[in-house]
Structure formats: C-alpha cells, structure tokens
Design a protein around this motif. Structure first.
Motif, PDB file in Angstrom:
ATOM      1  N   ALA A  93      12.000 -23.656   5.367  1.00  0.00           N
ATOM      2  CA  ALA A  93      12.524 -22.740   4.342  1.00  0.00           C
ATOM      3  C   ALA A  93      13.184 -23.525   3.212  1.00  0.00           C
ATOM      4  CB  ALA A  93      13.513 -21.767   4.971  1.00  0.00           C
ATOM      5  N   ASP A 136      10.569 -24.926   0.989  1.00  0.00           N
ATOM      6  CA  ASP A 136      10.002 -23.912   0.103  1.00  0.00           C
ATOM      7  C   ASP A 136      10.875 -23.712  -1.135  1.00  0.00           C
ATOM      8  OD1 ASP A 136       7.865 -23.511   1.797  1.00  0.00           O
ATOM      9  OD2 ASP A 136       8.725 -21.728   2.765  1.00  0.00           O
ATOM     10  N   VAL A 137      12.181 -23.633  -0.913  1.00  0.00           N
ATOM     11  CA  VAL A 137      13.114 -23.482  -2.037  1.00  0.00           C
ATOM     12  C   VAL A 137      13.032 -24.687  -2.958  1.00  0.00           C
ATOM     13  CG1 VAL A 137      15.574 -23.382  -2.636  1.00  0.00           C
ATOM     14  CG2 VAL A 137      14.671 -21.927  -0.811  1.00  0.00           C
ATOM     15  N   LEU A 139       7.664 -19.517  -5.353  1.00  0.00           N
ATOM     16  CA  LEU A 139       8.446 -19.011  -4.225  1.00  0.00           C
ATOM     17  C   LEU A 139       7.728 -17.846  -3.540  1.00  0.00           C
ATOM     18  CD1 LEU A 139      11.206 -19.513  -2.825  1.00  0.00           C
ATOM     19  CD2 LEU A 139      12.073 -17.576  -4.155  1.00  0.00           C
ATOM     20  N   THR A 140       7.202 -16.902  -4.321  1.00  0.00           N
ATOM     21  CA  THR A 140       6.535 -15.750  -3.718  1.00  0.00           C
ATOM     22  C   THR A 140       5.206 -16.156  -3.065  1.00  0.00           C
ATOM     23  OG1 THR A 140       5.564 -15.150  -5.873  1.00  0.00           O
ATOM     24  CG2 THR A 140       7.627 -14.073  -5.250  1.00  0.00           C
ATOM     25  N   ARG A 199       4.802 -18.692  -1.421  1.00  0.00           N
ATOM     26  CA  ARG A 199       5.194 -19.249  -0.134  1.00  0.00           C
ATOM     27  C   ARG A 199       5.739 -18.178   0.815  1.00  0.00           C
ATOM     28  NH1 ARG A 199       6.071 -24.902   0.313  1.00  0.00           N
ATOM     29  NH2 ARG A 199       5.140 -26.015  -1.457  1.00  0.00           N
ATOM     30  N   TRP A 221       8.126 -15.709   0.186  1.00  0.00           N
ATOM     31  CA  TRP A 221       9.512 -15.261   0.047  1.00  0.00           C
ATOM     32  C   TRP A 221       9.621 -14.187  -1.027  1.00  0.00           C
ATOM     33  CZ3 TRP A 221      12.851 -16.843   3.632  1.00  0.00           C
ATOM     34  CH2 TRP A 221      12.555 -18.005   4.336  1.00  0.00           C
ATOM     35  N   TYR A 224      13.583 -13.807  -6.316  1.00  0.00           N
ATOM     36  CA  TYR A 224      15.031 -13.834  -6.546  1.00  0.00           C
ATOM     37  C   TYR A 224      15.351 -12.857  -7.676  1.00  0.00           C
ATOM     38  CZ  TYR A 224      13.180 -17.358  -9.811  1.00  0.00           C
ATOM     39  OH  TYR A 224      12.435 -18.023 -10.749  1.00  0.00           O
ATOM     40  N   ALA A 254      16.688 -18.446  -1.000  1.00  0.00           N
ATOM     41  CA  ALA A 254      16.023 -17.550  -0.057  1.00  0.00           C
ATOM     42  C   ALA A 254      17.012 -17.171   1.037  1.00  0.00           C
ATOM     43  CB  ALA A 254      14.799 -18.230   0.551  1.00  0.00           C
ATOM     44  N   ASP A 255      17.044 -15.888   1.376  1.00  0.00           N
ATOM     45  CA  ASP A 255      17.898 -15.398   2.456  1.00  0.00           C
ATOM     46  C   ASP A 255      17.204 -15.652   3.790  1.00  0.00           C
ATOM     47  OD1 ASP A 255      20.448 -14.378   2.469  1.00  0.00           O
ATOM     48  OD2 ASP A 255      19.880 -12.560   1.399  1.00  0.00           O
ATOM     49  N   THR A 256      17.905 -16.314   4.706  1.00  0.00           N
ATOM     50  CA  THR A 256      17.310 -16.641   5.998  1.00  0.00           C
ATOM     51  C   THR A 256      18.284 -16.268   7.115  1.00  0.00           C
ATOM     52  OG1 THR A 256      18.227 -18.870   6.297  1.00  0.00           O
ATOM     53  CG2 THR A 256      16.293 -18.654   4.858  1.00  0.00           C
ATOM     54  N   TYR A 262      22.160 -18.155   3.438  1.00  0.00           N
ATOM     55  CA  TYR A 262      21.488 -18.177   2.144  1.00  0.00           C
ATOM     56  C   TYR A 262      21.201 -19.616   1.747  1.00  0.00           C
ATOM     57  CZ  TYR A 262      20.602 -17.557  -2.838  1.00  0.00           C
ATOM     58  OH  TYR A 262      20.026 -17.579  -4.081  1.00  0.00           O
TER      59      TYR A 262
END
Length: 397
Positions: free
Chosen positions: A274, A277-278, A306-307, A309, A311, A314, A360-362, A366
């Motif tokens: 994750a 990815d960010v 990001l999308t 991948r 997620w 934002y 990304a919220d995980t 965050y």
C-alpha cells in the motif's frame, strides 16, 4: 526592521511581471494592517501600517510608497520613493499616477486566490472615490496574475529560507521518532514538537493547534483534526502532517511511522505494498510537473495512478504552493472542482515551490505522504528528503 534585501528582490520581480504581462502599474492600497492583513505587504513594505497607504510599482521599474508621516521612517531603507503625508494621501497618490500615466492599474482583488485578495471592499470604494473624475476612473483591474508571479516565483532569499524551514522540520521529526514513547498519545506527540518549536523560537506553518496534525492507527478519523488521546497500537501507523515557519517561510510535509508488533516487527507485506502504491502515485504526479503544464494535468496523472492501483480517489488537491504560508496561493495542482475556482487552470512556472501529497486509508492507518519540490527549467528538484519506506519506531517492549 523591514527586510530590505528581500523587498528589493520582490519589487524587481514585480516590475518584471508587470512588463511581461503588459500591465502599467500595480497598486496595493491598505490600512490598519494589524487588524486586517494585506497578504502582499511583506513583499513590498515589510511592516504594518496604520493610516491609509499606497504602494505603487510600475512596469518601468519605478516603485513608490505614499504613507502616513509616522510610518514613513520605516520605509526610508527600502527601494522605494517615499511620500509622507499628514491629512490625506490623495494629492501625492494622484500626482504619482499622473507621472506614470497608466491605462491599467492592477489592484489586489481576486475571486479565487486569497493571497491576491487583500483589498477590502471598503478600501476599494475609497479608492474609486479617489480616482473619480480623473483619467484613471475606469482603470482598475485585478492584480491576481501579477501577484501570482511575484508570490509564486521564489527569489534566492526565499528559496534559502524555505530550504531551512524544510531542514528544521525534518530534523524535529527525526528527533521525535528517536524519542517516541509507546505511551504517547497523539496530543503528546504534538506537545513534544511544540515544546521543541518554542525552544527554538519557531512558528507553525498553519494554525498552531492543528500543526502538527497527528493520526494514530487505523481507528483514527482522518482530516484537519486536533491531536487527541489515542495511542498508537502495535502493528499500526502513525501519520504526522507538520511544518515549521522559520524566518517568515514555511515547510509542509507528511511522514509515516510504523510501530512494530510481536507478530510483525517489520511492516507486513500488505502495508508495504500500500505504501508503494502511494509512493508511485506521488511519483506519477511529480513526473508531470514542468513549466507551462496546467495544474489540473498534474493532479490527473497522480489521481489516475492511484485509482489504477485499486485505491479510491483522494478528496483534495494533489499539491499546492508553499512560501510564506503552507498554502501560498497561485496555481494549484488540483482537480477542476468548483471549490478550487480557476486555480487548477494556472500554468506551472520555474521557481515555484509545491507540495505533492496524497494518501490511502488502510487497516493499519492513513498512509499520507507529502513532499516538497522546486520547479526548475528542466523539471523538479526535491526540497524534502523523500520518504521511500516506512520509518520504524521503537521495538516492541
């Protein structure tokens, strides 16, 4: 005392911007600026005024200030002609305009850029009254584009001060990491940083109570929140958004810290993926940054990465300019949303300083990263030391 060297740099930039945009002169008109701040004053005067004051810069590289007699001594060390007055600035200001003879007078109002919107409605009406019946009655236009260039393109002095603020912010975050205690709450993290800032006479890049913003773990609601009483659970992530203001200039960065657990003394694979990815989305946006590129194009590159991948998008802009404030106006690296007005349509210029940020919220918390960079003729130069992996806090007890 006013910072004469910085004001000389910015006044020269203003004349260049006026000449490039073919605007005859720029007029900053203000009063009682300790009560109602004029965002352009630090670049042109460097001190607050009491009586009505006019600062005029022309595209022929002439600059002058019409200022109350009791404020005038503060202006004499600056690169301006100084015209003190007692009862009214009308005669001196109109005489100065007659000498410049402008077709356009750019003044500080803007629909979308707060840093270019310092002229209050009352002072605008007063200025219109002063110009009524003159050749300049219909000459007023927005100085937004001029101010964007002056404020956005950092002078050598400004670049050095931003670099110092970045270095200090990184230093304090490193010290916090080394001193961090598992019993610390979000508020304890904030208090520790505030104490170090007090010790060094530093300000905050945004509101003191919210700088730093601290989020501890996956249960924390993310946003512009006050640090609370949550502690960081083992195996989760501490997110900090922080920047100091030093010598009048700011830094703004977000960093991530992992607390080891007995089960996972190092960040687990899902968390590392994750984070990657960010990081990749930030790099995709950064790679699109170059002089002449529109801000929304940069945001789209990061957002799409990001999308792609997997997620969600934002819900903010990818980046903003930094200088005297964390949010420093001008072109925004953001989507073409109504709330941002025309700012994402602006073009990037060499010499501007931006953040690049998203998250990304995980389940671990965050994962928000924010870096700072300088735009160059060729592309970009990092001002922060980019965070390439999660920083690991103290080992489990």
């Amino acid at each position: 005392m006013p910072d004469a060297d910085l004001i000389a740099e910015k006044t020269e930039q203003a004349a260049d911007a006026l000449a490039e945009q073919d605007v005859d002169c720029w007029l900053t008109f203000c009063r009682e600026t300790t009560e109602i701040h004029e965002p352009c004053l630090p670049f042109l005067l460097g001190f607050d005024v009491v009586w009505p004051t006019a600062i005029v810069v022309s595209k022929e590289d002439r600059s002058a200030v019409v200022v109350g007699r009791h404020d005038a001594p503060n202006a004499r060390e600056l690169p301006h002609e100084v015209y003190p007055y007692d009862e009214s600035l009308e005669e001196a200001l109109l005489g100065l305009l007659d000498e410049i003879d402008p077709d356009e007078i750019a003044v500080n109002f803007s629909r979308d850029d707060n840093t270019a919107d310092g002229l209050t409605h009352g002072m605008y009406l007063r200025l219109r009254d002063l110009l009524s019946g003159t050749d300049y009655d219909e000459s007023l236009t927005s100085a937004e584009d001029v101010i964007s260039a002056v404020r956005g393109i950092k002078s050598p002095t400004e670049r050095a001060r931003v670099r110092q603020a970045v270095e200090t912010t990184e230093e304090l975050l490193g010290e916090m990491r080394d001193r961090w205690d598992p019993d610390w709450t979000e508020a304890d993290v904030s208090d520790w940083l505030h104490d170090r800032m007090d010790d060094r006479g530093l300000g905050s890049a945004w509101s003191w109570d919210y700088c730093p913003t601290v989020h501890a773990g996956g249960d924390r609601e993310v946003g512009h929140t006050l640090p609370g009483e949550l502690t960081l659970p083992p195996g989760e992530v501490l997110h900090i958004d922080f920047g100091v203001k030093q010598d009048g200039y700011s830094a703004d960065m977000q960093r991530l810290f992992y607390r080891p657990s007995d089960e996972n003394p190092e960040p687990p694979e899902g968390l590392r993926e994750a984070f990657a990815d960010v990081r990749s989305a930030i790099e995709a946006g950064r790679e699109r940054i170059a002089p002449g590129v529109a801000g929304h194009e940069v945001d789209s590159a990061a957002r799409d990465e990001l999308t792609d991948r997997g997620w969600p998008e934002y819900e903010h802009a990818f980046g903003h300019q930094v200088g005297r404030n964390a949010h420093d106006g001008g072109t925004l690296l953001g989507p073409q949303w109504d709330r941002y007005g025309s700012a994402p349509e602006g073009e990037i210029r060499a010499g501007e300083i931006y953040t690049v940020e998203l998250g990304a919220d995980t389940e671990w918390g965050y994962l928000g990263l924010e870096e700072m960079l300088l735009v160059t003729d060729e592309g970009t130069e990092w001002l922060t030391d980019p965070q390439e992996s999660l920083s690991v806090l103290a080992r489990p007890e």
